[in-house]
Design an enzyme around this catalytic site. Sequence first.
Site, mmCIF file in Angstrom:
data_model
loop_
_atom_site.group_PDB
_atom_site.id
_atom_site.type_symbol
_atom_site.label_atom_id
_atom_site.label_comp_id
_atom_site.label_asym_id
_atom_site.label_seq_id
_atom_site.Cartn_x
_atom_site.Cartn_y
_atom_site.Cartn_z
ATOM 1 N N GLU A 1 -1.473 7.289 0.020
ATOM 2 C CA GLU A 1 -2.536 7.616 -0.621
ATOM 3 C C GLU A 1 -2.226 8.994 -1.311
ATOM 4 O OE1 GLU A 1 -2.082 7.474 2.523
ATOM 5 O OE2 GLU A 1 -3.479 8.653 3.697
ATOM 6 N N LYS B 1 0.870 -1.065 -0.171
ATOM 7 C CA LYS B 1 0.047 0.033 0.044
ATOM 8 C C LYS B 1 0.740 1.166 0.056
ATOM 9 C CE LYS B 1 -1.834 2.749 3.155
ATOM 10 N NZ LYS B 1 -1.869 4.138 2.343
ATOM 11 N N GLU C 1 10.422 15.645 15.075
ATOM 12 C CA GLU C 1 10.641 15.758 13.611
ATOM 13 C C GLU C 1 9.810 16.671 12.793
ATOM 14 O OE1 GLU C 1 9.449 12.429 11.247
ATOM 15 O OE2 GLU C 1 11.199 11.968 10.640
ATOM 16 N N GLY D 1 7.104 4.885 8.158
ATOM 17 C CA GLY D 1 6.098 6.322 8.083
ATOM 18 C C GLY D 1 6.312 6.864 9.531
ATOM 19 N N GLY D 2 5.548 7.499 10.164
ATOM 20 C CA GLY D 2 5.645 8.193 11.255
ATOM 21 C C GLY D 2 5.541 7.721 12.675
ATOM 22 N N ILE D 3 6.056 7.930 13.831
ATOM 23 C CA ILE D 3 6.197 7.115 15.005
ATOM 24 C C ILE D 3 4.757 6.738 15.582
ATOM 25 C CG2 ILE D 3 6.231 9.084 16.319
ATOM 26 C CD1 ILE D 3 8.892 7.641 17.889
ATOM 27 N N GLU D 4 3.926 7.925 15.398
ATOM 28 C CA GLU D 4 2.566 7.662 16.085
ATOM 29 C C GLU D 4 1.970 6.407 15.084
ATOM 30 O OE1 GLU D 4 1.442 8.268 18.883
ATOM 31 O OE2 GLU D 4 3.246 9.354 19.122
ATOM 32 N N THR D 5 1.756 6.503 14.006
ATOM 33 C CA THR D 5 1.263 5.469 13.067
ATOM 34 C C THR D 5 2.137 4.132 13.337
ATOM 35 O OG1 THR D 5 1.413 7.304 11.355
ATOM 36 C CG2 THR D 5 0.613 5.158 10.578
ATOM 37 N N GLY D 6 3.287 3.955 13.574
ATOM 38 C CA GLY D 6 4.100 2.761 13.632
ATOM 39 C C GLY D 6 3.503 2.189 15.127
ATOM 40 N N GLU E 1 10.282 1.182 10.166
ATOM 41 C CA GLU E 1 10.990 2.270 10.016
ATOM 42 C C GLU E 1 10.334 3.555 10.257
ATOM 43 O OE1 GLU E 1 14.046 1.843 8.911
ATOM 44 O OE2 GLU E 1 14.121 -0.291 8.350
ATOM 45 N N CYS F 1 13.782 11.077 6.503
ATOM 46 C CA CYS F 1 13.781 10.477 7.805
ATOM 47 C C CYS F 1 15.405 10.694 8.341
ATOM 48 C CB CYS F 1 13.203 9.151 7.888
ATOM 49 S SG CYS F 1 14.393 7.976 6.577
#
Length: 493
Positions: free
Chosen positions: A180, A177, A387, A230-235, A252, A286
């Site tokens: 988007e 994916k 970041e 991607g970002g830390i919160e999404t991770g 990552e 990053c």
Amino acid sequence: MDNTVQNMYIGGRWHSAVSGKTRNIINPFNGKVLAEVAEGDREDAQIAILAARQAFDSKIWSDLPAVERGRLLYKLGDCIEAESEVLARLESLDTGKTMEESRWDMADIAGIFRYYAGLADKDGGEVINSPIPNSDSRVVREPVGVCGQISPWNYPLLQAAWKMAPALAAGCTVVMKPSEITPLTTLKIAELVAEMDFPAGVINIVLGPGASVGAELAENTMVDLISFTGGIETGKSIMRAASTNVKKIALELGGKNPNIIFADCDLDVALDRALDGVFFHAGQICSAGSRLMLEASIHDRFVEKLKSRMAKIRLGDGLADGTQMGPLISAEHLAKVENYMRVAEADGAHLELGGRRPEAADLQDGFFFLPTLFTGCHHEMRIVQEEVFGPVITVEKFTGEDEAVRLANGTIYGLAAGFWTSDPGRIQRVARQLQFGTVWINDFNVYFTQAPWGGCKQSGLGRELGRQGLEEYTEIKHIFQNHKPEPSGWFGL
Ligand code: NAD
């Protein structure tokens, strides 16, 4: 703009969204619609996962001799190279980055497929010296299974390649994916794949938002591994979602990367490379060296020279010759970077340069932000710890090696760090003390396919690239064989 809607690629076929929804893809240089793509949802993700599951369980890919998988991946690398100019242009249109940067990306991407093509048949397992008489013990690696893969918008195709090439080489099937907002080059790869001999269902590309399509990949129990950049919160939310079936996880995440300049280095080179360390892709990297740490004795003259070089950075259309820095990715991201200016000033950082959108008339329709420099920063400030993901440098002053290491390590992130010195003893000491997945000495932002990439602390889990990047997509199995089985006579006699 081409008026045809670009669809997902699932089970070897082009697939429009079950809901019929579409999304406009925006050119960040001028805010115009670049393309229209299918907007998938959970149901589309489930169809893709099932296709990947069936392809994996049929063993059509994992039982193919590894050398044959390698042959196909090598051919895909060749096709990417043949299309590299088209792909680079598409990437620049979709992300705003300069053509020169996109061309580097495409050359790397072709190389990544070839590298993993070459590694596909190299691991024959390991024979263990068994302590049990009359036995054999082997350790083999087997493909993990169905891999959900989620990539970000800053290096759309490069990040997709880091995931797809090793997974496919290992014998896994994939559901990729892309972000988007930047799906176009990944869709172009699907076009190349559709022309090749990959069995249906081995490579699937789904489109749509992270909160539905991405979350489905992370939660669905038919997926064996989730790889996310991607970002830390999404991770963190992906880690939670992956607990449904204790999926393997590769993350990552972000970075806030110190670039430490000791007074004894070649200051001209360090200055030049400090600019490279931040301003490629307008700082949306990053591993950007956005946290510049200067030894006190050189601080003032370094800052003066840096300011004068930054003031000359040429902003513009990524497709135009001579452009050095393109726009930010979106209006939303521009607003986030602008907000950090208020945060920094409220914390007492001193704005030396930039801090706002450019005034040039030809840049008003795009999401541009000026190269920005803050001095007087200290490591507790949010602008130093968080970041920003934009063309922004913060400068901290330090005295001596111990303070430099202590400040540099004072972050939740651990992706990459660099330092500049001519002292051989310091090189050894500092390289070992920095708590980062990559440490550069007298350089910055260097990565290549052959070496592992990934972060310590909250910058992630696992490694991409190199041999380690392939191993992420394998399960280790120990196979033990007794050549002379005999009764033990322990129980019930
Ligand atoms: P993001 O986390 O917003 O999105 C990344 C991807 O995750 C997108 O495809 C998005 O659709 C998807 N996603 C969003 N919410 C999701 C959810 N709840 N479940 C599953 N998927 C979801 O990140 P971004 O803004 O696209 O990318 C920028 C970030 O990526 C930065 O933090 C950057 O540091 C990081 N990054 C890290 C590396 C690395 O190698 N460590 C490389 C590139 C980018």
